[in-house]
Write a protein that holds these residues in place. Structure first.
Motif, short mmCIF file in Angstrom:
data_model
loop_
_atom_site.label_atom_id
_atom_site.label_comp_id
_atom_site.label_asym_id
_atom_site.label_seq_id
_atom_site.Cartn_x
_atom_site.Cartn_y
_atom_site.Cartn_z
N ARG A 107 -7.49 3.60 5.91
CA ARG A 107 -6.32 3.70 5.02
C ARG A 107 -6.77 3.31 3.62
O ARG A 107 -7.91 2.92 3.41
CB ARG A 107 -5.23 2.72 5.47
N THR A 108 -5.83 3.40 2.67
CA THR A 108 -6.09 2.85 1.34
C THR A 108 -6.38 1.36 1.47
O THR A 108 -5.97 0.73 2.45
CB THR A 108 -4.90 3.09 0.40
N HIS A 109 -7.06 0.79 0.48
CA HIS A 109 -7.63 -0.54 0.67
C HIS A 109 -7.57 -1.35 -0.62
O HIS A 109 -7.68 -0.80 -1.71
CB HIS A 109 -9.09 -0.38 1.14
N GLU A 153 -0.01 3.30 6.52
CA GLU A 153 -0.29 2.27 5.53
C GLU A 153 -0.96 1.10 6.24
O GLU A 153 -1.56 0.25 5.62
CB GLU A 153 1.04 1.83 4.90
N HIS A 201 -5.22 9.91 -1.40
CA HIS A 201 -4.79 9.89 0.00
C HIS A 201 -3.71 10.94 0.25
O HIS A 201 -3.77 11.70 1.22
CB HIS A 201 -4.30 8.50 0.39
N HIS A 247 -7.80 -0.82 -5.48
CA HIS A 247 -6.64 -0.88 -6.38
C HIS A 247 -7.01 -0.63 -7.85
O HIS A 247 -6.20 -0.14 -8.63
CB HIS A 247 -5.93 -2.23 -6.26
N VAL A 254 -7.91 8.64 2.97
CA VAL A 254 -8.76 7.62 2.34
C VAL A 254 -9.13 6.55 3.34
O VAL A 254 -8.29 6.11 4.13
CB VAL A 254 -8.01 7.01 1.13
N LEU A 287 0.84 -1.21 0.00
CA LEU A 287 0.00 0.00 0.00
C LEU A 287 0.88 1.26 0.00
O LEU A 287 0.57 2.24 -0.68
CB LEU A 287 -0.95 0.01 1.20
N SER A 336 -6.24 8.07 -8.65
CA SER A 336 -6.14 6.80 -7.90
C SER A 336 -6.38 7.05 -6.42
O SER A 336 -6.22 8.18 -5.93
CB SER A 336 -4.75 6.18 -8.09
N GLN A 337 -6.73 5.99 -5.69
CA GLN A 337 -6.91 6.14 -4.23
C GLN A 337 -5.61 6.58 -3.56
O GLN A 337 -5.63 7.26 -2.53
CB GLN A 337 -7.43 4.85 -3.61
N PHE A 338 -4.46 6.24 -4.15
CA PHE A 338 -3.17 6.57 -3.53
C PHE A 338 -2.85 8.06 -3.72
O PHE A 338 -2.39 8.72 -2.79
CB PHE A 338 -2.07 5.67 -4.09
N ILE A 385 -14.56 3.13 -1.48
CA ILE A 385 -13.43 3.96 -1.03
C ILE A 385 -13.93 5.39 -0.95
O ILE A 385 -14.57 5.89 -1.90
CB ILE A 385 -12.27 3.88 -2.05
#
Length: 379
Positions: free
Chosen positions: A267-269, A69, A287, A273, A246, A12, A282-284, A189
């Motif tokens: 957190r991201t999940h 993370e 975040h 992805h 996120v 992550l 993107s979720q990243f 998300i």
């Protein structure tokens, strides 16, 4: 330029690397091992267990803001740093109600969000009386540190439950929940900014085997009303927590069309992805935007549909599976993400593959997921 400290150095954190470059953000990672995925993308690394708050003090000196993370941290010890002015996002107060699954359930219930019936248990004393309102099978969950199916058990009868809860069997604290014979598992998300703006990604269907996510189909084949219920849950939760960053929210869709909350990840999940290849933001990246105080990005899909399949270990090996990865990458509109882990073992997340589709067809998506798995797993 912002320097973001990340507690945890797994995949992550590794997947934040490209987003960090794009945003001009430097990542400093706290992680136990030199072989952890995020070491390769970090500008600086502090080597220590993620619950080692003394080392997090060093991380704080190298960072403008610290994020997570991985939530298996020592919140009490981190609170001392927060009191000294260290900036955590999400703030620690947003994590306190979530890390113990019983406390999480109580928090969600008290917010008025729909959850399965549940009960904390701490042994076999008066067990039959305590669970008389439950019908077997029931779900038994470790209150702390369970993920990817670890610490979650489907229990078929009272004798098996008593055995599992006997002092000889374990030292864990547990939660009992009613078993939901769901029609589908869903996830969403959501991200919240420092200014309280909330953005929500398309609701997805997650397909699990042995409580481990195998496949994600975006968007989920649900009604507009059900999607709105999922979004309302996300809004309520993130605003109540005053979260920044996120969050992943896992949900059940019951046979009669109701939406229940299963679990929250702060957190991201894994269920998000698909967003790396299929969404505008993107979720990243989202975040990092949130924790750095930047405006949030557009979470919408730029394709009709996306299928994400986790590439899980199925043997003990140090292979990098080059041949299988090439076959997967050869599929039209497929992208393989390989986490660079040096050893495989059954169930370990080694990578994922996402395929974009130009049509919205559940049957096509499910068939594609089966094709991807047939190329990855030996028959």
């Amino acid at each position: 330029m912002k320097r973001v400290g990340v507690i945890g150095g797994g995949q992550l954190a590794w997947m934040m690397g490209d987003a960090a470059k794009k945003l001009g953000v430097e990542l400093v990672v706290q992680t136990p091992s030199k072989s952890d995925p995020a070491v390769s993308i970090a500008q600086d690394t502090v080597f220590a267990a993620i619950d080692d708050a003394k080392t997090t003090e060093i991380l704080a000196q190298k960072s403008d803001v610290i994020t997570f993370e991985n939530e298996f941290v020592d919140l009490e010890a981190l609170s001392l740093l927060a009191n000294q002015g260290v900036c955590f996002r999400p703030r620690l107060e947003a994590l306190f109600p979530l890390l113990d699954k019983y406390h999480q359930r109580c928090y969600l219930r008290d917010l008025g969000l729909p959850v399965p019936q549940f009960l904390a248990v701490d042994g076999v004393e008066n067990l039959a009386a305590k669970i008389e309102h439950f019908r077997f099978p029931v779900v038994l969950k470790s209150r702390r540190h369970g993920y990817d199916g670890q610490g979650t058990f489907i229990i078929q009868d009272l004798a098996s439950l008593q055995q599992k809860l006997s002092p000889a069997a374990n030292q864990s604290q547990f939660l009992i929940e009613e078993f939901i014979p769901f029609a589908r598992e869903l996830a969403v998300i959501a991200a919240r900014s420092v200014n309280g703006e909330v953005v929500i990604y398309p609701v997805v269907e997650t397909q699990q085997e042995q409580q481990v996510c195998r496949r994600v189909i975006a968007p989920a084949d649900i009604t507009l009303n059900q999607a709105e219920q999922c979004e309302a849950i996300a809004h309520t939760l993130l605003n109540s927590l005053q979260a920044v960053g996120v969050f992943g929210i896992e949900l059940f869709l019951t046979q009669d069309g109701k939406v229940l909350v299963n679990e929250i990840a702060p957190r991201t999940h894994n269920s998000g992805h698909f967003s790396i290849d299929a969404c505008q933001t993107s979720q990243f990246e989202q975040h990092l935007r949130a924790v750095c105080g930047l405006p949030l990005g557009n979470p919408t899909l730029h394709c009709q549909m996306a299928v994400m399949v986790n590439l899980l270990g199925y043997e003990n090996s140090d292979s990098d599976y080059q041949s299988q990865r090439q076959q997967l990458a050869a599929i039209d509109q497929a992208t393989v993400h390989w986490y660079g882990k040096t050893e495989s073992r059954p169930g370990r997340k080694l990578g994922h593959v996402t395929v974009l589709l130009n049509e919205t067809n559940q049957k096509t998506a499910n068939h594609l997921a089966q094709t991807l798995e047939s190329l990855w797993y030996p028959s």
